[in-house]
Design a protein around this motif. Structure first.
Motif, PDB file in Angstrom:
ATOM      1  N   LYS A  95       0.736  -1.216  -0.053  1.00  0.00           N
ATOM      2  CA  LYS A  95       0.209   0.157   0.071  1.00  0.00           C
ATOM      3  C   LYS A  95       0.704   1.384  -0.072  1.00  0.00           C
ATOM      4  CE  LYS A  95      -3.995  -2.075   2.306  1.00  0.00           C
ATOM      5  NZ  LYS A  95      -4.906  -2.114   3.550  1.00  0.00           N
ATOM      6  N   GLU A  96       0.478   2.228  -0.655  1.00  0.00           N
ATOM      7  CA  GLU A  96       1.230   3.417  -0.740  1.00  0.00           C
ATOM      8  C   GLU A  96       0.147   4.809  -0.512  1.00  0.00           C
ATOM      9  OE1 GLU A  96       3.758   5.997  -4.228  1.00  0.00           O
ATOM     10  OE2 GLU A  96       2.870   4.021  -4.692  1.00  0.00           O
ATOM     11  N   ILE A  97       0.589   5.498   0.344  1.00  0.00           N
ATOM     12  CA  ILE A  97      -0.050   6.591   0.686  1.00  0.00           C
ATOM     13  C   ILE A  97       0.201   7.970  -0.222  1.00  0.00           C
ATOM     14  CG2 ILE A  97      -0.468   8.445   2.609  1.00  0.00           C
ATOM     15  CD1 ILE A  97       0.046   6.254   4.629  1.00  0.00           C
ATOM     16  N   MET A  98      -0.703   8.322  -0.890  1.00  0.00           N
ATOM     17  CA  MET A  98      -0.529   9.530  -2.079  1.00  0.00           C
ATOM     18  C   MET A  98      -0.449  10.895  -1.191  1.00  0.00           C
ATOM     19  SD  MET A  98      -0.551   7.535  -4.570  1.00  0.00           S
ATOM     20  CE  MET A  98      -0.083   8.690  -5.617  1.00  0.00           C
ATOM     21  N   PRO A  99       0.015  11.851  -1.970  1.00  0.00           N
ATOM     22  CA  PRO A  99       0.091  13.302  -1.119  1.00  0.00           C
ATOM     23  C   PRO A  99      -1.208  13.697  -0.666  1.00  0.00           C
ATOM     24  CG  PRO A  99       1.253  13.084  -3.193  1.00  0.00           C
ATOM     25  CD  PRO A  99       0.462  11.716  -3.221  1.00  0.00           C
ATOM     26  N   ASP A 100      -2.340  13.529  -1.251  1.00  0.00           N
ATOM     27  CA  ASP A 100      -3.662  13.859  -0.916  1.00  0.00           C
ATOM     28  C   ASP A 100      -4.144  13.072   0.445  1.00  0.00           C
ATOM     29  OD1 ASP A 100      -4.175  11.767  -2.231  1.00  0.00           O
ATOM     30  OD2 ASP A 100      -5.670  12.571  -3.528  1.00  0.00           O
ATOM     31  N   GLY A 101      -3.506  12.149   0.808  1.00  0.00           N
ATOM     32  CA  GLY A 101      -4.075  11.142   1.690  1.00  0.00           C
ATOM     33  C   GLY A 101      -4.584   9.757   1.434  1.00  0.00           C
ATOM     34  N   THR A 102      -4.961   9.729   0.153  1.00  0.00           N
ATOM     35  CA  THR A 102      -5.567   8.460  -0.280  1.00  0.00           C
ATOM     36  C   THR A 102      -4.643   7.342  -0.041  1.00  0.00           C
ATOM     37  OG1 THR A 102      -5.000   9.050  -2.667  1.00  0.00           O
ATOM     38  CG2 THR A 102      -7.203   9.694  -1.756  1.00  0.00           C
ATOM     39  N   VAL A 103      -5.133   6.116  -0.187  1.00  0.00           N
ATOM     40  CA  VAL A 103      -4.259   5.042   0.014  1.00  0.00           C
ATOM     41  C   VAL A 103      -4.620   3.961  -1.182  1.00  0.00           C
ATOM     42  CG1 VAL A 103      -3.895   2.715   1.160  1.00  0.00           C
ATOM     43  CG2 VAL A 103      -4.271   5.020   2.415  1.00  0.00           C
ATOM     44  N   ARG A 104      -3.575   3.480  -2.030  1.00  0.00           N
ATOM     45  CA  ARG A 104      -3.880   2.659  -3.258  1.00  0.00           C
ATOM     46  C   ARG A 104      -2.893   1.507  -2.976  1.00  0.00           C
ATOM     47  NH1 ARG A 104      -0.892   5.794  -8.306  1.00  0.00           N
ATOM     48  NH2 ARG A 104       1.400   5.697  -7.740  1.00  0.00           N
ATOM     49  N   GLU A 105      -3.529   0.458  -3.805  1.00  0.00           N
ATOM     50  CA  GLU A 105      -2.614  -0.698  -3.571  1.00  0.00           C
ATOM     51  C   GLU A 105      -1.495  -0.572  -4.843  1.00  0.00           C
ATOM     52  OE1 GLU A 105      -5.169  -4.049  -3.716  1.00  0.00           O
ATOM     53  OE2 GLU A 105      -5.848  -3.589  -1.557  1.00  0.00           O
ATOM     54  N   VAL A 106      -0.518  -1.106  -4.624  1.00  0.00           N
ATOM     55  CA  VAL A 106       0.688  -1.355  -5.797  1.00  0.00           C
ATOM     56  C   VAL A 106       1.320  -2.427  -5.331  1.00  0.00           C
ATOM     57  CG1 VAL A 106       0.965   1.267  -5.877  1.00  0.00           C
ATOM     58  CG2 VAL A 106       2.230   0.260  -4.205  1.00  0.00           C
ATOM     59  N   MET A 107       2.164  -2.691  -6.348  1.00  0.00           N
ATOM     60  CA  MET A 107       3.096  -3.816  -6.291  1.00  0.00           C
ATOM     61  C   MET A 107       4.537  -3.437  -6.127  1.00  0.00           C
ATOM     62  SD  MET A 107       1.016  -6.580  -6.590  1.00  0.00           S
ATOM     63  CE  MET A 107       2.458  -7.731  -7.004  1.00  0.00           C
ATOM     64  N   ALA A 108       5.025  -3.868  -4.863  1.00  0.00           N
ATOM     65  CA  ALA A 108       6.342  -3.369  -4.548  1.00  0.00           C
ATOM     66  C   ALA A 108       7.387  -4.589  -4.855  1.00  0.00           C
ATOM     67  CB  ALA A 108       6.507  -2.950  -3.144  1.00  0.00           C
ATOM     68  N   THR A 109       8.680  -4.259  -4.798  1.00  0.00           N
ATOM     69  CA  THR A 109       9.764  -5.072  -4.975  1.00  0.00           C
ATOM     70  C   THR A 109      10.783  -5.098  -3.712  1.00  0.00           C
ATOM     71  OG1 THR A 109      11.066  -3.402  -5.646  1.00  0.00           O
ATOM     72  CG2 THR A 109       9.777  -4.513  -7.507  1.00  0.00           C
ATOM     73  N   ARG A 110      11.184  -6.727  -3.476  1.00  0.00           N
ATOM     74  CA  ARG A 110      11.953  -6.971  -2.442  1.00  0.00           C
ATOM     75  C   ARG A 110      12.607  -8.166  -3.141  1.00  0.00           C
ATOM     76  NH1 ARG A 110       7.127 -10.111   1.236  1.00  0.00           N
ATOM     77  NH2 ARG A 110       6.889 -11.740  -0.395  1.00  0.00           N
ATOM     78  N   PRO A 111      13.930  -8.346  -2.382  1.00  0.00           N
ATOM     79  CA  PRO A 111      14.773  -9.263  -2.888  1.00  0.00           C
ATOM     80  C   PRO A 111      14.227 -10.693  -2.965  1.00  0.00           C
ATOM     81  CG  PRO A 111      15.827  -7.886  -1.229  1.00  0.00           C
ATOM     82  CD  PRO A 111      14.392  -7.402  -1.164  1.00  0.00           C
ATOM     83  N   ARG A 112      14.539 -11.584  -3.777  1.00  0.00           N
ATOM     84  CA  ARG A 112      14.044 -12.781  -3.868  1.00  0.00           C
ATOM     85  C   ARG A 112      14.270 -13.631  -2.577  1.00  0.00           C
ATOM     86  NH1 ARG A 112      15.484 -16.318  -9.187  1.00  0.00           N
ATOM     87  NH2 ARG A 112      16.891 -17.137  -7.748  1.00  0.00           N
ATOM     88  N   SER A 113      13.480 -14.461  -2.205  1.00  0.00           N
ATOM     89  CA  SER A 113      13.504 -14.985  -0.843  1.00  0.00           C
ATOM     90  C   SER A 113      14.770 -15.851  -0.805  1.00  0.00           C
ATOM     91  CB  SER A 113      12.282 -15.821  -0.398  1.00  0.00           C
ATOM     92  OG  SER A 113      12.265 -16.776  -1.779  1.00  0.00           O
ATOM     93  N   ASP A 114      15.222 -16.723  -1.607  1.00  0.00           N
ATOM     94  CA  ASP A 114      16.366 -17.649  -1.476  1.00  0.00           C
ATOM     95  C   ASP A 114      17.553 -16.630  -1.567  1.00  0.00           C
ATOM     96  OD1 ASP A 114      16.018 -16.845  -4.108  1.00  0.00           O
ATOM     97  OD2 ASP A 114      16.887 -18.473  -5.052  1.00  0.00           O
ATOM     98  N   ILE A 115      17.706 -15.576  -2.297  1.00  0.00           N
ATOM     99  CA  ILE A 115      18.801 -14.769  -2.241  1.00  0.00           C
ATOM    100  C   ILE A 115      18.941 -14.011  -0.906  1.00  0.00           C
ATOM    101  CG2 ILE A 115      20.004 -12.689  -3.217  1.00  0.00           C
ATOM    102  CD1 ILE A 115      18.937 -13.771  -5.827  1.00  0.00           C
ATOM    103  N   TYR A 116      17.637 -13.386  -0.552  1.00  0.00           N
ATOM    104  CA  TYR A 116      17.646 -12.802   0.710  1.00  0.00           C
ATOM    105  C   TYR A 116      17.933 -13.699   1.887  1.00  0.00           C
ATOM    106  CZ  TYR A 116      15.516 -10.137   4.685  1.00  0.00           C
ATOM    107  OH  TYR A 116      15.225  -9.145   5.838  1.00  0.00           O
TER     108      TYR A 116
END
Length: 457
Positions: A174-195
């Protein structure tokens, strides 16, 4: 009848020349119309108050794009290049080295550029193996690593491991926009085996180098082929005839030598502690390597070479012991086989591993898309499941009894035909650390054997 027609054509042609006589003026007018149309469309899409076209939809909030921090490797290079003027050449040299290394990886070790090279995963795996051979290939003594080789190892491993900074997986966030609204997004993170595995491997790497750095002032030394001292660490000590327990095996390796009374109690205790530490590092690296290899898909070419019957692969003696309904002991089976050399152990490992996959395939015929763990839980009473499980126990016992065992045919095939870059980095890194830890353990064993022999004289 023909004359009026001709007159009409000529008059229309004259009118056309009068209207569009200046072609440049026509092009300028067309360009002005296109700019006005584009400005109207942009005003309509933006929904600005001054626009004559009001948009019925709310404007999509535009977030200010923050500059992403550079990867760790680029941070190091940037810090080096922002240093003093005398360090600029060194930074440029490192950057040029990185360009050369990554260009070879992209070409797949095919400098002709014809596209006949290996895959990127295999190229990175080979690069890690070649770097290890260059830096630690002649490391057969318990002594600190040379500064040049240590710098080369750190610098080039950073180049190869930096690829993992861009191997990520998507997850909902979830990402909070400048006007206070919340929208769902796809974020990235290191792959589990590498992490999970990469920080552990880097820690094991640091520990192994620390063990080597600790051998600065030692009570033992090494002799060359002529019997002369390679190190003057114990120049004042009484000479002792070098003793080795290899019995001609690996005769080219240097032999440690200690004084006749042997090592002091503190030095002996310190060596044993380092031996235990290196052994634990070896087991940890081997566990990571086995886990990564288990996740790599079995190549189709290897499946085509499997026999139709597991019994034909392992032989009657091994099959009788493995199919016995009572308690099974892989150690007892290996004792009955009387395997004395690594060559025989590797041959037995290949045969047992092939039979294991034959029995797994037979047990999984009705569950082709299920993992082996799920099939094993569903069909515990199946004889093929029992034989495959026991074959896995025998294979694990073989690798533990012969820690310096080479890669099996299946492992080599997985590495050769692997396409996953992340798995290739983890497998190659863990494999070279496993080899380095085993070499350190072997060198400490040689010193302890020489100490025991000196105390018996």
């Amino acid at each position: 009848m023909d004359t009026p027609s001709t007159t009409c054509d000529e008059s229309s042609e004259v009118d056309a020349r009068d209207d569009y006589g200046d072609i440049d003026d026509v092009e300028r007018r067309r360009g002005r119309h296109r700019r006005e149309a584009s400005s109207d469309v942009s005003s309509e899409c933006s929904g600005e108050p001054g626009s004559p076209y009001g948009s019925p939809y709310p404007r999509w909030p535009v977030c200010s794009i923050a500059k992403a921090p550079p990867p760790p490797l680029l941070q190091k290079l940037g810090a080096a290049r922002r240093g003093a003027g005398r360090d600029r050449k060194a930074g440029d040299g490192e950057l040029q080295l990185i360009k050369e290394r990554f260009s070879k990886l992209l070409l797949g070790e095919d400098m002709s550029g014809s596209g006949k090279g290996v895959s990127t995963a295999v190229a990175i795996s080979n690069a890690i193996t070649n770097l290890y051979a260059t830096v630690f290939g002649g490391c057969h003594r318990l002594e600190p690593l040379l500064a040049e080789k240590r710098s080369m190892w750190r610098r080039e491993m950073d180049c190869l491991l930096s690829v993992c900074d861009y191997i990520v997986e998507l997850f909902p966030s979830k990402e909070i926009m400048p006007d206070g609204t919340v929208r769902e997004v796809m974020a990235t993170r290191p792959r589990s085996d590498i992490y999970v595995n990469l920080p552990a491997l880097e820690k094991l790497d640091d520990m192994l180098l620390e063990i080597l750095d600790s051998f600065q002032k030692t009570e033992f030394w090494y002799v060359n082929d002529k019997g002369q001292k390679d190190s003057c660490a114990a120049a004042a000590a009484a000479p002792c005839r070098p003793v080795s327990h290899r019995d001609g095996d690996k005769w080219w390796l240097p032999v440690p030598c200690v004084t006749k009374p042997g090592l002091t109690e503190s030095a002996r205790r310190d060596l044993r502690q380092k031996h235990d530490c290196a052994s634990q590092i070896h087991k940890a690296a081997m566990a990571i390597n086995n886990g990564v290899l288990a996740e790599i898909r079995i190549p189709e070419l290897y499946k085509q070479t499997l026999p139709k019957c597991g019994r034909a692969s392992v032989g009657d003696l091994i099959y009788r012991h493995m199919s016995f309904p009572g308690k099974f002991s892989p150690e007892y089976l290996l004792d009955r086989l009387e395997i004395s050399s690594e060559h025989d152990a590797l041959e037995a490992a290949d045969r047992v591993e092939a039979a294991m996959h034959v029995w797994r395939r037979k047990a999984s015929q009705g569950h082709s898309r299920s993992p082996w763990s799920a099939v094993k839980e569903l069909m515990e009473s199946d004889k093929n499941v029992m034989l495959a499980s026991r074959a896995g126990d025998v294979l694990l016992c073989l690798k533990q009894r012969f820690p310096g065992l080479s890669q099996t045919t299946l492992d080599a095939s997985k590495i050769q035909y692997n396409k996953d870059v992340g798995q290739a980095i983890l497998e190659g890194y863990s494999r070279v650390l496993e080899s380095l830890a085993y070499n350190i353990v072997t060198c400490i064993d040689d010193v302890l054997f020489a100490d025991e022999s000196a105390r018996k004289i």
